[in-house]
Design a protein around this motif. Sequence first.
Motif, PDB file in Angstrom:
ATOM      1  N   LEU A 178       0.829  -1.211   0.000  1.00 36.30           N
ATOM      2  CA  LEU A 178       0.000   0.000   0.000  1.00 36.30           C
ATOM      3  C   LEU A 178       0.861   1.258   0.000  1.00 36.30           C
ATOM      4  O   LEU A 178       0.547   2.243  -0.672  1.00 36.30           O
ATOM      5  CB  LEU A 178      -0.942  -0.013   1.205  1.00 36.30           C
ATOM      6  CG  LEU A 178      -2.016  -1.102   1.204  1.00 36.30           C
ATOM      7  CD1 LEU A 178      -2.828  -1.041   2.478  1.00 36.30           C
ATOM      8  CD2 LEU A 178      -2.926  -0.959  -0.010  1.00 36.30           C
ATOM      9  N   GLU A 179       1.947   1.238   0.771  1.00 33.51           N
ATOM     10  CA  GLU A 179       2.851   2.392   0.784  1.00 33.51           C
ATOM     11  C   GLU A 179       3.481   2.604  -0.589  1.00 33.51           C
ATOM     12  O   GLU A 179       3.622   3.748  -1.049  1.00 33.51           O
ATOM     13  CB  GLU A 179       3.930   2.192   1.847  1.00 33.51           C
ATOM     14  CG  GLU A 179       3.425   2.315   3.285  1.00 33.51           C
ATOM     15  CD  GLU A 179       4.539   2.124   4.293  1.00 33.51           C
ATOM     16  OE1 GLU A 179       5.692   1.902   3.861  1.00 33.51           O
ATOM     17  OE2 GLU A 179       4.276   2.198   5.505  1.00 33.51           O
ATOM     18  N   ARG A 180       3.849   1.526  -1.248  1.00 32.73           N
ATOM     19  CA  ARG A 180       4.455   1.661  -2.569  1.00 32.73           C
ATOM     20  C   ARG A 180       3.480   2.279  -3.567  1.00 32.73           C
ATOM     21  O   ARG A 180       3.830   3.176  -4.328  1.00 32.73           O
ATOM     22  CB  ARG A 180       4.907   0.288  -3.074  1.00 32.73           C
ATOM     23  CG  ARG A 180       5.658   0.330  -4.393  1.00 32.73           C
ATOM     24  CD  ARG A 180       5.812  -1.060  -4.973  1.00 32.73           C
ATOM     25  NE  ARG A 180       4.531  -1.646  -5.302  1.00 32.73           N
ATOM     26  CZ  ARG A 180       3.863  -1.362  -6.426  1.00 32.73           C
ATOM     27  NH1 ARG A 180       4.376  -0.502  -7.292  1.00 32.73           N
ATOM     28  NH2 ARG A 180       2.703  -1.927  -6.659  1.00 32.73           N
ATOM     29  N   ARG A 181       2.244   1.807  -3.539  1.00 35.00           N
ATOM     30  CA  ARG A 181       1.243   2.354  -4.458  1.00 35.00           C
ATOM     31  C   ARG A 181       0.960   3.825  -4.152  1.00 35.00           C
ATOM     32  O   ARG A 181       0.790   4.634  -5.061  1.00 35.00           O
ATOM     33  CB  ARG A 181      -0.043   1.534  -4.362  1.00 35.00           C
ATOM     34  CG  ARG A 181       0.115   0.096  -4.839  1.00 35.00           C
ATOM     35  CD  ARG A 181      -1.189  -0.650  -4.801  1.00 35.00           C
ATOM     36  NE  ARG A 181      -2.174  -0.024  -5.666  1.00 35.00           N
ATOM     37  CZ  ARG A 181      -3.440  -0.448  -5.774  1.00 35.00           C
ATOM     38  NH1 ARG A 181      -3.843  -1.482  -5.061  1.00 35.00           N
ATOM     39  NH2 ARG A 181      -4.274   0.144  -6.583  1.00 35.00           N
ATOM     40  N   GLU A 182       0.924   4.168  -2.862  1.00 35.60           N
ATOM     41  CA  GLU A 182       0.653   5.558  -2.502  1.00 35.60           C
ATOM     42  C   GLU A 182       1.806   6.466  -2.916  1.00 35.60           C
ATOM     43  O   GLU A 182       1.593   7.609  -3.356  1.00 35.60           O
ATOM     44  CB  GLU A 182       0.394   5.657  -0.997  1.00 35.60           C
ATOM     45  CG  GLU A 182      -0.343   6.919  -0.592  1.00 35.60           C
ATOM     46  CD  GLU A 182      -0.869   6.823   0.828  1.00 35.60           C
ATOM     47  OE1 GLU A 182      -2.022   7.217   1.064  1.00 35.60           O
ATOM     48  OE2 GLU A 182      -0.129   6.354   1.710  1.00 35.60           O
TER      49      GLU A 182
ATOM     50  N   MET B 119       1.542   9.785  -5.435  1.00 37.38           N
ATOM     51  CA  MET B 119       2.029  11.115  -5.076  1.00 37.38           C
ATOM     52  C   MET B 119       3.148  11.578  -6.007  1.00 37.38           C
ATOM     53  O   MET B 119       3.280  12.780  -6.269  1.00 37.38           O
ATOM     54  CB  MET B 119       2.479  11.121  -3.620  1.00 37.38           C
ATOM     55  CG  MET B 119       1.325  10.985  -2.638  1.00 37.38           C
ATOM     56  SD  MET B 119       1.801  11.274  -0.923  1.00 37.38           S
ATOM     57  CE  MET B 119       0.183  11.249  -0.141  1.00 37.38           C
ATOM     58  N   ASP B 120       3.945  10.665  -6.523  1.00 35.89           N
ATOM     59  CA  ASP B 120       4.950  11.047  -7.518  1.00 35.89           C
ATOM     60  C   ASP B 120       4.280  11.601  -8.772  1.00 35.89           C
ATOM     61  O   ASP B 120       4.738  12.596  -9.358  1.00 35.89           O
ATOM     62  CB  ASP B 120       5.823   9.841  -7.870  1.00 35.89           C
ATOM     63  CG  ASP B 120       6.851   9.543  -6.793  1.00 35.89           C
ATOM     64  OD1 ASP B 120       7.159  10.455  -5.996  1.00 35.89           O
ATOM     65  OD2 ASP B 120       7.331   8.393  -6.724  1.00 35.89           O
TER      66      ASP B 120
ATOM     67  N   GLU C  17       7.569  17.989  -2.781  1.00 35.51           N
ATOM     68  CA  GLU C  17       8.380  16.868  -2.322  1.00 35.51           C
ATOM     69  C   GLU C  17       7.537  15.956  -1.440  1.00 35.51           C
ATOM     70  O   GLU C  17       6.528  16.380  -0.860  1.00 35.51           O
ATOM     71  CB  GLU C  17       9.587  17.384  -1.525  1.00 35.51           C
ATOM     72  CG  GLU C  17       9.192  18.231  -0.328  1.00 35.51           C
ATOM     73  CD  GLU C  17      10.378  18.850   0.377  1.00 35.51           C
ATOM     74  OE1 GLU C  17      11.503  18.459   0.054  1.00 35.51           O
ATOM     75  OE2 GLU C  17      10.174  19.714   1.257  1.00 35.51           O
ATOM     76  N   GLN C  18       7.974  14.695  -1.360  1.00 35.02           N
ATOM     77  CA  GLN C  18       7.305  13.740  -0.481  1.00 35.02           C
ATOM     78  C   GLN C  18       7.990  13.738   0.879  1.00 35.02           C
ATOM     79  O   GLN C  18       9.224  13.731   0.973  1.00 35.02           O
ATOM     80  CB  GLN C  18       7.341  12.339  -1.084  1.00 35.02           C
ATOM     81  CG  GLN C  18       6.373  12.130  -2.233  1.00 35.02           C
ATOM     82  CD  GLN C  18       6.029  10.680  -2.435  1.00 35.02           C
ATOM     83  OE1 GLN C  18       5.713   9.963  -1.467  1.00 35.02           O
ATOM     84  NE2 GLN C  18       6.063  10.226  -3.686  1.00 35.02           N
TER      85      GLN C  18
ATOM     86  N   LEU D 232      -2.188  14.639   3.027  1.00 37.96           N
ATOM     87  CA  LEU D 232      -1.907  13.638   4.055  1.00 37.96           C
ATOM     88  C   LEU D 232      -2.093  12.227   3.513  1.00 37.96           C
ATOM     89  O   LEU D 232      -3.067  11.927   2.809  1.00 37.96           O
ATOM     90  CB  LEU D 232      -2.824  13.862   5.258  1.00 37.96           C
ATOM     91  CG  LEU D 232      -2.682  15.233   5.940  1.00 37.96           C
ATOM     92  CD1 LEU D 232      -3.776  15.419   6.974  1.00 37.96           C
ATOM     93  CD2 LEU D 232      -1.313  15.360   6.581  1.00 37.96           C
ATOM     94  N   ARG D 233      -1.161  11.357   3.860  1.00 34.71           N
ATOM     95  CA  ARG D 233      -1.247   9.965   3.440  1.00 34.71           C
ATOM     96  C   ARG D 233      -2.446   9.284   4.096  1.00 34.71           C
ATOM     97  O   ARG D 233      -2.819   9.590   5.219  1.00 34.71           O
ATOM     98  CB  ARG D 233       0.021   9.213   3.829  1.00 34.71           C
ATOM     99  CG  ARG D 233       1.285   9.693   3.153  1.00 34.71           C
ATOM    100  CD  ARG D 233       2.451   8.788   3.562  1.00 34.71           C
ATOM    101  NE  ARG D 233       3.703   9.304   3.070  1.00 34.71           N
ATOM    102  CZ  ARG D 233       4.187   9.053   1.858  1.00 34.71           C
ATOM    103  NH1 ARG D 233       3.482   8.287   1.042  1.00 34.71           N
ATOM    104  NH2 ARG D 233       5.336   9.559   1.460  1.00 34.71           N
TER     105      ARG D 233
END
Length: 350
Positions: free
Chosen positions: A183-187, A191-192, A218-219, A339-340
Amino acid sequence: MRPGIGCWAVAKRKGEGVTIVIKKEEGGEGGHHGGAWKVAYADFVTAMMAFFLLMWLLNATTEEQRRGLADYFNPTNVMGQRPSGSGQPFGGRTPNESGQMSSNASSVRVETGPRPVVFDLEEDDSDSPATPVERREGPKGDDETATPARIMAAQAEAGSGRGEGGTQADLAQASAEALREELERREREVMDRLAEQIRSAVQDDPALAELARQIRVEQVPEGLRIQLLDGERTPMFALGGSAPSEKVRALLGKVAAVINRVSYEVAITGHTDATPFRPGARSNWDLSAERANATRRLLTEGGVAEARIRSVTGLAEREPLIPEDPQNAANRRVSVLLLRETPPARNAAP
């Protein structure tokens, strides 16, 4: 001449004999036979026209239209099980089927969709090691790398690597970690793409191209941060005030258009430099909060829903962008943070 015979005779003497001449007269009209054949022929032509018209209508209409016509000419009794009216046209379709108050004449349709992904998992309270199970996959989606089957496969690999001493709790923990990582990778990928869209929107607009150096995207662990920095010659807000410039309005309009493509919540923060106000006047706290609130209004005017605004904060000069130069114009900035939805892991890099 005898009437009704249709001929007449003339006797004429010539010499000693008598010559008899018989002439037949062709009868005139034999009487009026009537026009009944014309009526029959007209009925035949009309029937043929109706037949060909019916055939054309059957070929030109869809199944749903024919069913609607049949239901119109075959009225139903909604309180009964049997159709009223005459016949069952169009293949025997009737408004009611067998069973209480059942009908197939409504607009409800049930269609078969794609088969869902089903995993045969069995709960076991014992400490026995997990055994491989058969996995049935449904149709693949657009993003093949993010399918539940791949996530569960990664979870199974993480659990099987623990050996025979692994427990169900270990497998569950490994599964949760693999799911969080996916899930973090997809998020991060989403955002990129948002960051690239914001940069492109600013660079492609000739009126805003000169502000490209004053926007920083930036992230961060909390999400995607978009900062609007002041410049020495191109301030974002009026000096010492909260009135935004026309270029800031246009810039935040571009940012709002990109933000509207996702559903992340938004946190807005205002910052100032270390230049103090005169004693008795308002402070940098007031100025930073007013600029953050002005940014909120511009985003909502651009279409961002008020319900998505998580917070509007003024931090004065407490978090400078350039700590070694607290008077630098870049310290005067406004930050918009998306926000994530997935909390970062504990060991995530700041």
